[in-house]
Design an enzyme around this catalytic site. Structure first.
Site, PDB file in Angstrom:
ATOM      1  N   ASP A  11       0.856  -1.200   0.000  1.00 41.17           N
ATOM      2  CA  ASP A  11       0.000   0.000   0.000  1.00 41.17           C
ATOM      3  C   ASP A  11       0.886   1.242   0.000  1.00 41.17           C
ATOM      4  N   LEU A  13       0.060   4.103   1.126  1.00 42.64           N
ATOM      5  CA  LEU A  13      -0.328   4.982   2.245  1.00 42.64           C
ATOM      6  C   LEU A  13      -0.622   6.400   1.757  1.00 42.64           C
ATOM      7  N   THR A  14      -1.605   6.506   0.880  1.00 42.40           N
ATOM      8  CA  THR A  14      -2.110   7.830   0.499  1.00 42.40           C
ATOM      9  C   THR A  14      -2.927   8.346   1.686  1.00 42.40           C
ATOM     10  N   ASP A  28       3.899   1.727  -4.174  1.00 43.69           N
ATOM     11  CA  ASP A  28       2.872   2.244  -5.080  1.00 43.69           C
ATOM     12  C   ASP A  28       2.646   1.228  -6.206  1.00 43.69           C
ATOM     13  N   THR A  51     -16.449  -2.216  -8.953  1.00 44.58           N
ATOM     14  CA  THR A  51     -17.589  -1.561  -8.315  1.00 44.58           C
ATOM     15  C   THR A  51     -18.829  -1.590  -9.221  1.00 44.58           C
ATOM     16  N   ASP A  52     -19.996  -1.530  -8.608  1.00 51.24           N
ATOM     17  CA  ASP A  52     -21.235  -1.464  -9.400  1.00 51.24           C
ATOM     18  C   ASP A  52     -21.340  -0.138 -10.153  1.00 51.24           C
ATOM     19  N   GLU A  53     -20.500   0.835  -9.767  1.00 52.26           N
ATOM     20  CA  GLU A  53     -20.588   2.154 -10.417  1.00 52.26           C
ATOM     21  C   GLU A  53     -20.206   2.092 -11.895  1.00 52.26           C
ATOM     22  N   TYR A 108     -14.170   8.711 -11.606  1.00 46.12           N
ATOM     23  CA  TYR A 108     -13.883   7.514 -10.803  1.00 46.12           C
ATOM     24  C   TYR A 108     -14.434   6.257 -11.473  1.00 46.12           C
ATOM     25  N   LYS A 110     -12.541   2.930 -13.193  1.00 41.95           N
ATOM     26  CA  LYS A 110     -12.746   1.538 -12.742  1.00 41.95           C
ATOM     27  C   LYS A 110     -13.226   0.673 -13.920  1.00 41.95           C
ATOM     28  N   ASN A 165     -20.175  -0.286   0.317  1.00 47.07           N
ATOM     29  CA  ASN A 165     -19.864  -0.971   1.586  1.00 47.07           C
ATOM     30  C   ASN A 165     -19.964   0.002   2.748  1.00 47.07           C
ATOM     31  N   ARG A 197     -28.654   4.071  -2.711  1.00 48.57           N
ATOM     32  CA  ARG A 197     -27.475   3.212  -2.741  1.00 48.57           C
ATOM     33  C   ARG A 197     -27.852   1.866  -2.129  1.00 48.57           C
ATOM     34  N   ARG A 204     -24.020  16.828  -6.106  1.00 49.58           N
ATOM     35  CA  ARG A 204     -22.790  16.386  -6.779  1.00 49.58           C
ATOM     36  C   ARG A 204     -23.004  16.474  -8.291  1.00 49.58           C
ATOM     37  N   HIS A 211     -24.437  13.297 -10.505  1.00 54.47           N
ATOM     38  CA  HIS A 211     -24.798  12.396  -9.395  1.00 54.47           C
ATOM     39  C   HIS A 211     -25.651  11.203  -9.842  1.00 54.47           C
TER      40      HIS A 211
HETATM   41  P1  NAD Z   1      -9.976   3.395   0.266  1.00 54.96           P
HETATM   42  O1  NAD Z   1      -9.851   4.701  -0.432  1.00 54.96           O
HETATM   43  O2  NAD Z   1     -10.457   3.330   1.671  1.00 54.96           O
HETATM   44  O3  NAD Z   1      -8.558   2.647   0.235  1.00 54.96           O
HETATM   45  C1  NAD Z   1      -7.722   2.643  -0.880  1.00 54.96           C
HETATM   46  C2  NAD Z   1      -6.335   2.156  -0.434  1.00 54.96           C
HETATM   47  O4  NAD Z   1      -5.501   2.093  -1.598  1.00 54.96           O
HETATM   48  C3  NAD Z   1      -5.641   3.073   0.572  1.00 54.96           C
HETATM   49  O5  NAD Z   1      -5.048   2.304   1.594  1.00 54.96           O
HETATM   50  C4  NAD Z   1      -4.565   3.773  -0.264  1.00 54.96           C
HETATM   51  O6  NAD Z   1      -3.411   4.123   0.486  1.00 54.96           O
HETATM   52  C5  NAD Z   1      -4.252   2.701  -1.296  1.00 54.96           C
HETATM   53  N1  NAD Z   1      -3.713   3.260  -2.539  1.00 54.96           N
HETATM   54  C6  NAD Z   1      -4.200   4.307  -3.264  1.00 54.96           C
HETATM   55  N2  NAD Z   1      -3.411   4.532  -4.329  1.00 54.96           N
HETATM   56  C7  NAD Z   1      -2.425   3.591  -4.282  1.00 54.96           C
HETATM   57  C8  NAD Z   1      -1.316   3.293  -5.121  1.00 54.96           C
HETATM   58  N3  NAD Z   1      -1.056   4.013  -6.215  1.00 54.96           N
HETATM   59  N4  NAD Z   1      -0.524   2.239  -4.794  1.00 54.96           N
HETATM   60  C9  NAD Z   1      -0.778   1.508  -3.671  1.00 54.96           C
HETATM   61  N5  NAD Z   1      -1.785   1.769  -2.837  1.00 54.96           N
HETATM   62  C10 NAD Z   1      -2.614   2.786  -3.157  1.00 54.96           C
HETATM   63  O7  NAD Z   1     -10.887   2.504  -0.698  1.00 54.96           O
HETATM   64  P2  NAD Z   1     -11.961   1.370  -0.343  1.00 54.96           P
HETATM   65  O8  NAD Z   1     -13.265   2.004  -0.087  1.00 54.96           O
HETATM   66  O9  NAD Z   1     -11.375   0.431   0.662  1.00 54.96           O
HETATM   67  O10 NAD Z   1     -12.058   0.644  -1.748  1.00 54.96           O
HETATM   68  C11 NAD Z   1     -11.164  -0.419  -2.087  1.00 54.96           C
HETATM   69  C12 NAD Z   1     -11.492  -0.904  -3.481  1.00 54.96           C
HETATM   70  O11 NAD Z   1     -12.846  -1.359  -3.528  1.00 54.96           O
HETATM   71  C13 NAD Z   1     -11.372   0.178  -4.553  1.00 54.96           C
HETATM   72  O12 NAD Z   1     -10.783  -0.399  -5.692  1.00 54.96           O
HETATM   73  C14 NAD Z   1     -12.811   0.586  -4.850  1.00 54.96           C
HETATM   74  O13 NAD Z   1     -12.947   0.985  -6.176  1.00 54.96           O
HETATM   75  C15 NAD Z   1     -13.547  -0.717  -4.588  1.00 54.96           C
HETATM   76  N6  NAD Z   1     -14.951  -0.592  -4.114  1.00 54.96           N
HETATM   77  C16 NAD Z   1     -15.269   0.203  -3.055  1.00 54.96           C
HETATM   78  C17 NAD Z   1     -16.582   0.246  -2.599  1.00 54.96           C
HETATM   79  C18 NAD Z   1     -16.966   1.075  -1.399  1.00 54.96           C
HETATM   80  O14 NAD Z   1     -18.160   1.142  -1.054  1.00 54.96           O
HETATM   81  N7  NAD Z   1     -16.038   1.692  -0.680  1.00 54.96           N
HETATM   82  C19 NAD Z   1     -17.572  -0.509  -3.225  1.00 54.96           C
HETATM   83  C20 NAD Z   1     -17.213  -1.309  -4.319  1.00 54.96           C
HETATM   84  C21 NAD Z   1     -15.894  -1.359  -4.743  1.00 54.96           C
HETATM   85  P1  TYD Z   2     -20.338   8.084  -1.194  1.00 53.97           P
HETATM   86  O1  TYD Z   2     -20.177   7.543   0.192  1.00 53.97           O
HETATM   87  O2  TYD Z   2     -19.387   9.130  -1.675  1.00 53.97           O
HETATM   88  O3  TYD Z   2     -20.355   6.817  -2.167  1.00 53.97           O
HETATM   89  P2  TYD Z   2     -20.687   6.738  -3.756  1.00 53.97           P
HETATM   90  O4  TYD Z   2     -20.701   8.084  -4.328  1.00 53.97           O
HETATM   91  O5  TYD Z   2     -19.523   5.939  -4.261  1.00 53.97           O
HETATM   92  O6  TYD Z   2     -21.994   6.015  -3.845  1.00 53.97           O
HETATM   93  O7  TYD Z   2     -21.805   8.665  -1.336  1.00 53.97           O
HETATM   94  C1  TYD Z   2     -22.953   7.869  -1.113  1.00 53.97           C
HETATM   95  C2  TYD Z   2     -24.161   8.722  -1.438  1.00 53.97           C
HETATM   96  O8  TYD Z   2     -24.250   9.783  -0.480  1.00 53.97           O
HETATM   97  C3  TYD Z   2     -24.082   9.396  -2.792  1.00 53.97           C
HETATM   98  O9  TYD Z   2     -25.377   9.424  -3.379  1.00 53.97           O
HETATM   99  C4  TYD Z   2     -23.630  10.806  -2.494  1.00 53.97           C
HETATM  100  C5  TYD Z   2     -24.215  11.058  -1.115  1.00 53.97           C
HETATM  101  N1  TYD Z   2     -23.434  11.987  -0.245  1.00 53.97           N
HETATM  102  C6  TYD Z   2     -24.069  13.068   0.360  1.00 53.97           C
HETATM  103  O10 TYD Z   2     -25.283  13.280   0.198  1.00 53.97           O
HETATM  104  N2  TYD Z   2     -23.320  13.890   1.149  1.00 53.97           N
HETATM  105  C7  TYD Z   2     -21.996  13.703   1.347  1.00 53.97           C
HETATM  106  O11 TYD Z   2     -21.348  14.525   2.062  1.00 53.97           O
HETATM  107  C8  TYD Z   2     -21.355  12.569   0.743  1.00 53.97           C
HETATM  108  C9  TYD Z   2     -19.901  12.319   0.940  1.00 53.97           C
HETATM  109  C10 TYD Z   2     -22.130  11.734  -0.053  1.00 53.97           C
END
Ligand code: NAD
Ligand code: TYD
Length: 341
Positions: A33, A35-36, A59, A125-127, A153, A157, A183, A217, A276, A279
């Site tokens: 990782d 560590l961003t 990285d 991701t489903d996005e 984003y 993906k 998640n 969502r 957003r 959105h």
């Molecule tokens: P997050 O932003 O919490 O974590 C991302 C991690 O990747 C961080 O630890 C960061 O330091 C590391 N990182 C970023 N750029 C990097 C690089 N260039 N090299 C090495 N490490 C790097 O993200 P998350 O929410 O845990 O999501 C993880 C994955 O799951 C992502 O690929 C995201 O697209 C996917 N995903 C997320 C969700 C969600 O709801 N959060 C849902 C579906 C899929």
């Molecule tokens: P988010 O957690 O950013 O996930 P994603 O955009 O990947 O679904 O946002 C979830 C939903 O919540 C999305 O419809 C945008 C909305 N949202 C707000 O209304 N206010 C906020 O401050 C944020 C961060 C998200």
């Protein structure tokens, strides 16, 4: 097996590290990782105690560092969580998203080709499917829904997914892809909806809801996502693609109200702010393939998962105080500004 978890210091990746250490104590887990701002070593403190765990700072876009990792660890499996993951940030800095989320995947897969691995798994991701209308509740994303992205984003993906499928077809690289819904759970970075609302409510700060808050969502407890990825790695076929979701759709405004009620805070804290850009209206996953082929079922109901998540943030104040200082404080000020004062 040696399993490299890229992005394992972030939200889902770290939960996956803990899931694997608990479920498969015979395997070695190596977290790689960069560590961003989203990655945090404190999250992995407990894992560091395990002789079956190693952390490597690096990285995924650094070819030489990735090469060293493969030489040192000879991974059997790579699970790629590393990504820039926040839609709002992608609107500000799309280039960074393309670099990490696309070029990083190419560099990881080239290393996999060179060194040979049993599986490269891309956490998607489903996005990538874009959005569904609010007035057609019977429509869901399936694995054959066309890609139709809305944000830099999701476009990054989707690009990565296409590249993963191209490497499978062109080079025969053993790959799999999972596309999960939103998640929630422990270690979720507070820029995202659920942790942001929990922390703002705890401090009696305004809760910024984009637009009317009617966007929907499909929320899945993070451990259920980890279980799905684990199954796909071990039982899914090479070249396979699975949607992951638990049919738990909620409007943003309803999620925010549930959090306020759980914390005993007033709805007057809700502040509707500018929407957003681009959105997405509604995400909703059809997880039938994963259920019928691999027997996956989500275990955690939203009522239990959200309570567990809120309790986790209440019990881990030091964690979120650390991650919300520094860079995040500046982002928050710039992104929300006067709207939430
Ligand atoms: P997050 O932003 O919490 O974590 C991302 C991690 O990747 C961080 O630890 C960061 O330091 C590391 N990182 C970023 N750029 C990097 C690089 N260039 N090299 C090495 N490490 C790097 O993200 P998350 O929410 O845990 O999501 C993880 C994955 O799951 C992502 O690929 C995201 O697209 C996917 N995903 C997320 C969700 C969600 O709801 N959060 C849902 C579906 C899929
Ligand atoms: P988010 O957690 O950013 O996930 P994603 O955009 O990947 O679904 O946002 C979830 C939903 O919540 C999305 O419809 C945008 C909305 N949202 C707000 O209304 N206010 C906020 O401050 C944020 C961060 C998200």
């Amino acid at each position: 097996m040696n399993i490299v978890v890229t992005g394992g210091a972030g939200f889902i990746g770290s939960n996956f590290v803990y899931y694997e250490l608990a479920q498969h104590p015979e395997d070695k887990i190596i977290c790689y990782d960069a560590l961003t701002y989203a990655g945090n070593l404190e999250t992995l403190e407990a894992a560091m105690q395990s002789p079956k765990f190693r952390f490597v700072k690096g990285d995924i876009t650094d070819e030489a560092a990735v090469e060293r990792l493969f030489i040192e660890e000879k991974p059997d499996i790579i699970v790629n969580f590393a990504a820039e993951s926040h839609v709002d940030r992608s609107i500000e800095t799309p280039g960074l998203f393309l670099h990490t989320n696309v070029i990083g995947v190419q560099i990881l897969m080239d290393a996999c080709r060179k060194h040979g691995v049993r599986r490269f798994h891309q956490v998607s991701t489903d996005e990538v499917y874009g959005d569904l209308p609010l007035d057609r509740p019977n429509l869901f994303f399936t694995e054959t829904t066309p890609l139709h992205t809305s944000s830099p984003y999701s476009a990054s993906k989707a690009s990565a997914d296409l590249l993963v499928q191209a490497y499978h077809r062109t080079y025969g690289l053993p790959v799999s892809i999972s596309r999960c819904s939103n998640n929630y759970g422990p270690y979720h970075f507070p820029e995202k909806l659920i942790p942001l609302m929990i922390l703002n409510a705890l401090s009696d700060k305004p809760l910024p809801v984009y637009g009317a808050g009617e966007n929907v969502r499909d929320w899945l407890y993070v451990e259920d996502h980890c279980a799905a990825i684990d199954l796909i790695l071990r039982k899914g076929k090479d070249g396979s693609l699975y949607n992951v979701g638990g049919h738990n759709e909620k409007r943003n405004l309803d999620v925010v109200k549930i959090i306020l009620r759980a914390l005993g805070k007033p709805e007057s804290l809700i502040r509707h702010v500018e929407d957003r850009k681009g959105h997405d209206l509604r995400y909703a996953i059809d997880p039938t393939k994963l259920k019928t082929e691999l027997g996956w079922e989500p275990k955690t109901k939203f009522e239990d998962g959200i309570r567990r998540t809120i309790d986790w943030y209440l019990a881990n104040r030091a964690w979120w105080e650390h991650v919300t200082s520094g860079e995040y404080a500046e982002y928050y000020e710039k992104h929300y500004g006067a709207a939430v004062k």
